[in-house]
Structure formats: C-alpha cells, structure tokens
Design a protein around this motif. Sequence first.
Motif, short mmCIF file in Angstrom:
data_model
loop_
_atom_site.label_atom_id
_atom_site.label_comp_id
_atom_site.label_asym_id
_atom_site.label_seq_id
_atom_site.Cartn_x
_atom_site.Cartn_y
_atom_site.Cartn_z
N LEU A 1 0.83 -1.20 0.00
CA LEU A 1 0.00 0.00 0.00
C LEU A 1 0.87 1.26 0.00
N ALA A 2 0.38 2.29 -0.66
CA ALA A 2 1.03 3.59 -0.64
C ALA A 2 -0.03 4.67 -0.80
N VAL A 3 0.10 5.74 -0.01
CA VAL A 3 -0.86 6.84 -0.08
C VAL A 3 -0.67 7.62 -1.37
N ALA B 1 -6.16 1.26 12.12
CA ALA B 1 -6.05 2.18 10.99
C ALA B 1 -4.79 3.02 11.08
N GLN B 2 -4.40 3.41 12.29
CA GLN B 2 -3.25 4.30 12.41
C GLN B 2 -1.97 3.67 11.88
N VAL B 3 -1.67 2.45 12.32
CA VAL B 3 -0.43 1.82 11.85
C VAL B 3 -0.53 1.50 10.37
N LEU B 4 -1.71 1.17 9.89
CA LEU B 4 -1.90 0.89 8.46
C LEU B 4 -1.57 2.13 7.63
N VAL B 5 -2.15 3.26 8.01
CA VAL B 5 -1.95 4.49 7.25
C VAL B 5 -0.50 4.97 7.36
N GLU B 6 0.06 4.91 8.56
CA GLU B 6 1.44 5.36 8.73
C GLU B 6 2.41 4.52 7.91
N GLU B 7 2.21 3.22 7.89
CA GLU B 7 3.11 2.36 7.12
C GLU B 7 2.92 2.50 5.62
N ALA B 8 1.78 3.07 5.22
CA ALA B 8 1.55 3.36 3.80
C ALA B 8 2.10 4.73 3.41
N GLY B 9 2.63 5.47 4.40
CA GLY B 9 3.23 6.76 4.13
C GLY B 9 2.40 7.95 4.53
N GLY B 10 1.25 7.72 5.19
CA GLY B 10 0.37 8.82 5.57
C GLY B 10 0.45 9.16 7.04
N ARG B 11 -0.55 9.91 7.50
CA ARG B 11 -0.62 10.32 8.90
C ARG B 11 -2.03 10.13 9.42
N LEU B 12 -2.13 9.77 10.69
CA LEU B 12 -3.40 9.77 11.41
C LEU B 12 -3.15 10.40 12.76
N THR B 13 -3.86 11.50 13.02
CA THR B 13 -3.77 12.17 14.31
C THR B 13 -5.18 12.45 14.83
N ASP B 14 -5.26 12.88 16.07
CA ASP B 14 -6.54 13.41 16.53
C ASP B 14 -6.66 14.85 16.02
N LEU B 15 -7.77 15.50 16.31
CA LEU B 15 -8.01 16.83 15.75
C LEU B 15 -7.32 17.93 16.54
N ALA B 16 -6.47 17.53 17.49
CA ALA B 16 -5.57 18.48 18.14
C ALA B 16 -4.14 18.26 17.66
N GLY B 17 -3.96 17.28 16.76
CA GLY B 17 -2.64 16.99 16.23
C GLY B 17 -1.89 15.90 16.96
N GLY B 18 -2.49 15.30 18.00
CA GLY B 18 -1.84 14.23 18.75
C GLY B 18 -1.78 12.94 17.98
#
Length: 261
Positions: free
Chosen positions: A146-148, A219-236
């Motif tokens: 996978l890649a974003v 979802a977080q580790v999936l997206v990060e390993e595909a090259g993306g980011r997942l944060t909360d809406l405060a940036g955490g």
Amino acid sequence: MTTTGDLALALALADAADAVTLPRFRAADLRVERKPDRTPVTDADTACEDRLRALLATERPDDAVLGEERGGDLGAGRVWVIDPIDGTKNFSRGVPVWASLVALVEGGRPTVGVVSAPALGRRWWAAAGQGAFTRDPARGVEEGRLAVSGVGDLADAYVSTTDLDHWRTLGRQDQWLALTRACWESRAFGDFWHHCLVAEGVLDAAVEPEANTWDLAAAQVLVEEAGGRLTDLAGGTRPDGGDSLTTNGLLHDAALALVRR
C-alpha cells in the motif's frame, strides 16, 4: 517489542473473527440490541470479541485487552485492541461494508494492525517498520503493498467522513463544510473503509469528529506504514484522542487547520 509473531497472531485473530461474523451476516435470526449510547450491537459483535479474547488469553496471557463490547484500558504496556465489527449499522442492515479490527498498541502507539472485511473479500494489514499490505482477490492481489496518494493541494483532494449529521450534533458542522469547500470532492465512505482507502491512495483525507480507540488503532499503523498520517483533531498521534484526521501526509497540516479542535 513487536515481532513477526505478533503480526501472525493478529492475522490469525482476523481469521477467527471472519469465521464468527460472516455466517451471521444477513442471518434471519440476527439479534440486534441498542447500547446505552444508542449505537447498535448484534450477537455477532459479542460472540466475535469473546472468541478473540479467549484466543489472546491462550496466546498472549500477559498482554492486556481493550475491546468495544467488553471494555478494558489502554495502559502503558502491550494492549490488544479489538473492534469485533466496525460498521455494525451496515452489518445489521445487510450492507457489506463492515470489518473486524485488531491492533496491538505498545506504550500508546499502535504497532500492528489488521482490518478484515470478509463480506467485501478484502483485508488490510501492517506492522511498524514492515510496511502496509492488502489482499484483493477481485483484482488477483494476494499481498499488494500500500502507498498513499501524492496529492499535495486540498483543491485536488478527495475527502470522506462517516456522517454529516454527526458534525451538526457536535456543533462542528461549519468545520466540515469548510474542509469540503477547500477540497475537490467529498463523500461519506465512513468507518474503517475510508482509512483503508487513504492507505491505498484512493482517498486523500478522511476525518471523524468523534471516534474511539478501537476505531483508530489498527487504521493508524496501516496508514502510517503506507506513508500517511493519522492524528486526533488536536494533532496528537495517539489513537485515544477521541477524533481523527487521516491523510496522505502532504495535506495533513492544511486539513487540520480547518478542522482543529
């Protein structure tokens, strides 16, 4: 410390989840009840989580478990996070867009994640430092990397949420509308699916004004390993922030500026 054994176990747990949930999908005797928060729960949800907890008690007796139906806490150690059926409303209505989510969180960071959507014939998985992958039999793909996407401007972005009315009830509808006005196109693919679509490079962003740890950990580790980011809406960057923004990374700061809490 995460090992390939942890990913193998997560994949085996997903197999076990599919064996429980898929036979109950569109079953004539499916039992649906309403939880105190007014969200639905089916007999398949509880049976699936109980099955995975029993397997973890045998395979990882020293690890903690947090699940949507039976509770638990996200402590500082190793915690398996389970959402037995993400998309229960779809499941209960016969819509095939639902999945079982399994994640391992270590020190507050997801390190293994599996998303299994058997009614769609799809599965996605990732482990920290090992990349993100999918199985898509309809395209003849048994293990595709996978890649974003490479979209770098919100004006060209395809964005998704789960339910517009959810933004309204939280008093934050204007933020979602501001984001959609800044983007090329918006949809409501929702739940696990839009995170996976970001990881695949099909969507460029997905945002949830309210979400639970079990919705986001895999979802977080999936997206990060595909090259993306997942944060909360405060940036955490922890999965327990209560809401989420998932992007290809390139768009993250610009999108977050519009929906930040």
